[in-house]
Structures are given as C-alpha cells and as structure tokens.
Design a protein around this motif. Structure first.
Motif, short mmCIF file in Angstrom:
data_model
loop_
_atom_site.label_atom_id
_atom_site.label_comp_id
_atom_site.label_asym_id
_atom_site.label_seq_id
_atom_site.Cartn_x
_atom_site.Cartn_y
_atom_site.Cartn_z
N THR A 13 0.85 -1.19 0.00
CA THR A 13 0.00 0.00 0.00
C THR A 13 0.88 1.23 0.00
O THR A 13 1.84 1.32 0.77
N PHE A 14 0.58 2.17 -0.87
CA PHE A 14 1.36 3.39 -0.98
C PHE A 14 0.83 4.37 0.06
O PHE A 14 -0.12 5.10 -0.18
N GLN A 15 1.47 4.37 1.24
CA GLN A 15 0.95 5.14 2.36
C GLN A 15 0.96 6.64 2.10
O GLN A 15 0.15 7.38 2.68
N PRO A 126 8.36 2.88 -2.33
CA PRO A 126 7.59 1.64 -2.22
C PRO A 126 7.06 1.10 -3.54
O PRO A 126 6.93 -0.12 -3.71
N VAL A 348 5.18 11.74 6.14
CA VAL A 348 5.00 10.32 5.88
C VAL A 348 5.81 9.47 6.85
O VAL A 348 7.02 9.70 7.02
N ASP A 352 6.55 3.35 5.23
CA ASP A 352 6.19 3.30 3.81
C ASP A 352 7.36 2.89 2.94
O ASP A 352 7.17 2.44 1.82
#
Length: 385
Positions: A13-15, A126, A348, A352
């Motif tokens: 998942t691309f946070q 990621p 972020v 990630d």
C-alpha cells in the motif's frame, strides 16, 4: 467476485497516497493542512510549456505518436543528458513513456523473469517493489545504513546476490532519503552487477535536483544501464504523465514492442509541450527553482536539529529529508497521525519505505513554499513542546 491474482496480496500500500487522501478530507472539512508529505513540487510548468501545449492543441496535434515518442523530443532529451549530466546518448536509445512509472513498468516487463529477484535498498520508494511484483519478480529489500547513505553498495550486491537474482533497482538521488551514491561507489556497484551478468535500473528522476557539485549520470560509467527519468520533478509537470527511459541499443526494439501494446504511446500533447522545457528561458526558470529547493533544505536542516529531530545523513538532492525520531518517544505511525491531527502538518511515516528503519523514521518533503515550511516548523515546535 472474480478470484484475484495472488500477487495482489503482495502489493505494498502506498501510504503517501493514503496520507494525501486523509489530509484532503481534513482540508475539505475546513482544517488548514501544511503538506510535507506528497513529493509534488509546488511549482508548475512554466508559461513557455503551457503555451506550447495550447499551440499543439489548436493545431490538432493530439493523435497517437510513435510508441517510442516524438523524434524531436527524443533528440532534445539526448542533448539534455549530454549537456547536463555528461552522457553521450544516441536519441534512438531514448524511449518516451507515460511518466517514470510507465518507464519502470516497461523496464521490469522487459527484464524480470517470473520468480527473478531484484535487489534494492531499504529504504526505497515503495512503488518500486510493486513494479517488480507486477512483472512476476521478487523484490528483495537489503537493509542499508546511514554510513552507506541509505543506498545499496557493491558489497551488498556481492553478499546478497543469489542464483535467483537478476539485477538491481537503485535511485540516485533517492526517495525517501534525498541522498546520492558517490560516483566511484556507483562504479563499483555497477561492476559487481555486470560481473554477474545482471541488469541495473537506475532511477535518475531527481538528478536535476542535485545541490552539491555537478551531477553525472550512471550512463557515464556503464552504457548498458537502464536509466529512468521524468518531467515530473525537475520540470514540475507531475500530472502531465511524461517520462523517459534510456536503454542499451539492443533493448530498443523489444521495449518499443512492449510499449506499443501496454500504452500505445505517451500523451502526445504533453510531448509537444515538453519540447519547450529545453528552451534557454525555461531552463533558467528550472535552475532558479532548483536554488529555491536548496534554500528550503538549508532552512529545515538546522530547524529540525533545534526541534530534536535527527537527520542521520544530509540530503544532497531531491526534496526530501529522512529523519530519525527515536528520541521523541513514539513510533513513526503515531507521530505522523499526531502531526496531522494536532498540528495540521502532513508527513509520511518511514514504514512506507521499508521495515529496516521504518518505525523510527519519517520522510519530510520540502516541495512547498518557505513561508509554509516556517509555519510547519512553528506548529511542530508547539506540538513537541
């Protein structure tokens, strides 16, 4: 519901985008959010590029282009690489793509076999793991350290290469760390890969945003590397979805064949507009903006030190600071949420970008104005106090 491919369970998942959606929801509810999260320049395409787009649209130049891109644009990119990064490139080796993401998709489709391993450092962008997974490969994150500038090294390649390993995927300067691989160390790394008959994909999308010395492309060391670049970062055209790759001559035809099926071509109007990026006036604008990014970095580094946020390695490129929050008494996910909800600052969590340092690191983007950075620092100071 159709049965999903098992690889969907492996995709990360691309946070960054999840945080972006959360911040947007808070903004829609009336909360002022300062974004130090998403890696998108606050600058947009300069007027010359917008005018070129308008001219192309009025002239009806919106049909398909050749799959490898417009010839004048490929020539301009080759010239840019020669003048800015010291690499002599035949324009026929340049393939224009739908962003750097399109280039990475093509590179992995052309190079990665099912089950083939691709080495990359932890921390890494990621989505790189997901490009490898989409091609049926296996991404292997190799923990790196501040002493290695959080980059993959020649020693890492020698130590972790297995019979299943096919190549490496590296970025210099890097997202999330903003650090580059020293030219001599990059030469050693590429030599280790070549000795094992592997491939090297080098992401250079932040090479134009280098702040210490004259940047040089990996192509000046090895003509067989696959270089990825984009109009999104240095040229500030994120939503135009335009990038390119430079490949060895023998790869041109296979990659062009794959591109013709996967995308037909990159957005044609964006290609016509991008030609204006290389005009003298536009280049002056980009260089002025690069200096603005450097000014922001130089403002934030001592401010973070004052706040007790440690920066293990000074970033020399891109627009990110990779910070260690170990002494703040909370992990990165909790700190990210407190920053957003209590201080109105989006940043972020390091999770990630890989597990090795993820719980005690944060990525801060300074792709926003200096006045907003100053306000973000004030808000963070109040929260930490």
């Amino acid at each position: 519901m159709p049965r999903l491919a098992t690889r969907t369970n492996d995709f990360l998942t691309f946070q960054v985008m999840e945080l972006f959606k959360q911040a947007q929801a808070l903004q829609a509810a009336g909360k002022d959010i300062i974004s130090l999260g998403i890696g998108e320049p606050d600058f947009t395409a300069p007027p010359q590029v917008v005018e070129a787009l308008e001219r192309a649209a009025r002239a009806g130049q919106s049909g398909y282009s050749p799959s490898a891109g417009l010839t004048p644009l490929r020539e301009a990119i080759a010239q840019f690489y020669h003048e800015q990064f010291g690499a002599k490139v035949d324009p026929s080796r340049v393939i224009v793509t739908a962003g750097a993401s399109g280039a990475l998709t093509l590179a992995c489709a052309a190079l990665v076999n099912g089950g083939g391993e691709v080495l990359m450092p932890d921390p890494s962008y990621p989505a790189n793991s997901n490009f490898v997974l989409a091609a049926g490969g296996v991404p292997r994150l190799i923990p790196s350290t501040a002493e290695k500038r959080f980059q993959l090294s020649a020693q890492d390649v020698a130590r972790h290469w297995t019979p299943a390993t096919q190549g490496v995927l590296i970025a210099s300067p890097s997202n999330p760390t903003g650090t580059s691989i020293a030219h001599d160390e990059l030469a050693e790394l590429l030599a280790q890969v070549r000795a094992r008959d592997g491939f090297a994909i080098v992401d250079e999308i932040y090479l134009g945003l280098s702040y210490e010395g004259q940047p040089r492309s990996a192509l000046t060391l090895d003509d067989d590397v696959i270089v990825i670049n984009s109009f999104s970062k240095y040229f500030h055209m994120t939503g135009w979805r335009l990038g390119w790759m430079i490949v060895p001559q023998d790869m041109v035809a296979p990659v062009e064949k794959i591109a013709a099926s996967l995308a037909i071509c990159a957005p044609t109007l964006a290609q016509h507009a991008a030609l204006a990026c290389f005009s003298a006036n536009a280049m002056k604008t980009f260089e002025h903006r690069r200096e603005a990014f450097k000014q922001r970095r130089d403002y934030l580094l001592p401010e973070f030190e004052r706040l007790g946020i440690q920066v293990p390695v000074k970033p020399d490129g891109a627009f990110y600071i990779y910070a260690d929050i170990s002494n703040l008494g909370m992990d990165s996910a909790a700190f990210s949420q407190r920053l957003l909800l209590e201080a109105g600052v989006a940043a972020v969590p390091g999770l990630d970008f890989g597990p090795a340092h993820g719980r005690h690191t944060m990525r801060f983007s300074y792709a926003t104005g200096l006045d907003r950075l100053e306000e973000a620092v004030a808000r963070m100071g109040r929260l930490l106090k």
